[in-house]
Design a protein around this motif. Structure first.
Motif, PDB file in Angstrom:
ATOM      1  N   VAL A  28       0.806  -1.226   0.000  1.00  0.00           N
ATOM      2  CA  VAL A  28       0.000   0.000   0.000  1.00  0.00           C
ATOM      3  C   VAL A  28       0.834   1.270   0.000  1.00  0.00           C
ATOM      4  O   VAL A  28       0.282   2.365   0.111  1.00  0.00           O
ATOM      5  CB  VAL A  28      -0.967   0.013   1.209  1.00  0.00           C
ATOM      6  N   SER A  31      -0.184   3.219  -3.347  1.00  0.00           N
ATOM      7  CA  SER A  31      -1.603   3.502  -3.592  1.00  0.00           C
ATOM      8  C   SER A  31      -2.446   2.778  -2.557  1.00  0.00           C
ATOM      9  O   SER A  31      -1.954   1.913  -1.833  1.00  0.00           O
ATOM     10  CB  SER A  31      -2.017   3.058  -5.002  1.00  0.00           C
ATOM     11  N   GLN A  32      -3.712   3.154  -2.502  1.00  0.00           N
ATOM     12  CA  GLN A  32      -4.630   2.493  -1.587  1.00  0.00           C
ATOM     13  C   GLN A  32      -5.946   2.209  -2.284  1.00  0.00           C
ATOM     14  O   GLN A  32      -6.415   2.994  -3.111  1.00  0.00           O
ATOM     15  CB  GLN A  32      -4.878   3.354  -0.343  1.00  0.00           C
ATOM     16  N   HIS A  33      -6.532   1.065  -1.947  1.00  0.00           N
ATOM     17  CA  HIS A  33      -7.837   0.673  -2.488  1.00  0.00           C
ATOM     18  C   HIS A  33      -8.612  -0.013  -1.361  1.00  0.00           C
ATOM     19  O   HIS A  33      -8.845  -1.225  -1.413  1.00  0.00           O
ATOM     20  CB  HIS A  33      -7.673  -0.238  -3.706  1.00  0.00           C
ATOM     21  N   PRO A  34      -9.001   0.754  -0.345  1.00  0.00           N
ATOM     22  CA  PRO A  34      -9.672   0.146   0.813  1.00  0.00           C
ATOM     23  C   PRO A  34     -10.998  -0.517   0.438  1.00  0.00           C
ATOM     24  O   PRO A  34     -11.733  -0.024  -0.420  1.00  0.00           O
ATOM     25  CB  PRO A  34      -9.895   1.327   1.758  1.00  0.00           C
ATOM     26  N   GLY A  58      -4.537  -0.282   4.751  1.00  0.00           N
ATOM     27  CA  GLY A  58      -5.153  -0.208   3.436  1.00  0.00           C
ATOM     28  C   GLY A  58      -6.486  -0.891   3.292  1.00  0.00           C
ATOM     29  O   GLY A  58      -7.103  -0.807   2.230  1.00  0.00           O
ATOM     30  N   TRP A  59      -6.954  -1.575   4.330  1.00  0.00           N
ATOM     31  CA  TRP A  59      -8.238  -2.288   4.219  1.00  0.00           C
ATOM     32  C   TRP A  59      -9.424  -1.393   4.551  1.00  0.00           C
ATOM     33  O   TRP A  59     -10.488  -1.504   3.952  1.00  0.00           O
ATOM     34  CB  TRP A  59      -8.245  -3.496   5.156  1.00  0.00           C
ATOM     35  N   PHE A  61     -10.815   2.622   5.360  1.00  0.00           N
ATOM     36  CA  PHE A  61     -10.649   4.079   5.328  1.00  0.00           C
ATOM     37  C   PHE A  61     -11.520   4.655   6.442  1.00  0.00           C
ATOM     38  O   PHE A  61     -12.709   4.350   6.516  1.00  0.00           O
ATOM     39  CB  PHE A  61     -11.086   4.619   3.964  1.00  0.00           C
ATOM     40  N   THR A  90     -10.577   6.052  -4.663  1.00  0.00           N
ATOM     41  CA  THR A  90      -9.915   4.766  -4.411  1.00  0.00           C
ATOM     42  C   THR A  90     -10.827   3.588  -4.744  1.00  0.00           C
ATOM     43  O   THR A  90     -10.548   2.458  -4.355  1.00  0.00           O
ATOM     44  CB  THR A  90      -9.438   4.653  -2.941  1.00  0.00           C
TER      45      THR A  90
END
Length: 227
Positions: A28, A31-34, A58-59, A61, A90
């Protein structure tokens, strides 16, 4: 006291660093994709990572504000930017609104609605004022006023969560493929279960039993007995 508290804070960070594996942030850092954005009431007793047992970065937000207000506190037509950011940038498509029993912001809004007394500090009053109409609507129908004060406040907490979820579900700023869930985090055993349980109270603005049971699947211990 501040010096000792600072020492405690730094020691806690040392333990945090020592507990992390070398590759903890590897996936992460760029980048982040929670999976979930969880808007929670800001309160020292309510840990978002703790309630959802999240240990990896990252899981989740985690925006917070007093009263878990989903719209901008100065504009009821605008989704709060702290919540909207992961939805727009995201690709997060699961939205959670979390209130909690014994909420000070809802209590302050209840006092304002029933006595006309608002918090003195301007910044706090600005945050409480948008909750007053929500509380007034709850008192006018959904909430039994003939209960002990604490029970009235806790029922208003649930009502507030449901209103915030309905607002997000209806907002044009939130993509139609997003799903919005509402929970009440129970610190006081208000719903009859153990302290720390999160109760599902709304899905996309729907609060009927069949919808909640369908989404909760077999986890009926997270549903309200009277839902």
């Amino acid at each position: 006291m501040p010096r000792q508290t600072l020492a405690d804070l730094l020691a806690r960070n040392d333990r945090h660093v020592e507990s992390l594996p070398a590759d903890y942030f590897a996936e992460v850092q760029e980048s982040q994709h929670p999976h979930v954005v969880s808007l929670c009431c800001a309160d020292s007793r309510v840990s978002q990572e703790g309630m959802w047992d999240v240990h990896e970065p990252g899981w989740l937000f985690t925006p917070s504000n007093i009263g878990n207000l989903a719209w901008d506190d100065t504009d009821a037509d605008v989704v709060d930017g702290n919540l909207l950011y992961p939805i727009r940038h995201t690709d997060t498509r699961m939205v959670v609104v979390v209130g909690h029993t014994g909420c000070g912001a809802v209590t302050a809004a209840y006092d304002a609605a029933t006595t006309g007394e608002y918090p003195e500090a301007p910044g706090i009053r600005r945050r409480v004022e948008p909750l007053v109409p929500v509380v007034e609507r709850g008192l006018s129908g959904a909430v039994d006023r003939d209960q002990p004060r604490s029970a009235v406040v806790d029922d208003l907490v649930e009502h507030n969560v449901c209103e915030q979820v309905a607002f997000l579900a209806e907002s044009e700023e939130v993509p139609t493929e997003a799903t919005v869930f509402g929970f009440v985090y129970d610190l006081h055993g208000h719903y009859g279960g153990p302290a720390g349980r999160a109760y599902l109270v709304s899905v996309d603005g729907r609060t009927d039993t069949a919808i909640l049971e369908d989404w909760a699947d077999e986890r009926t211990d997270h549903l309200l007995a009277e839902a």
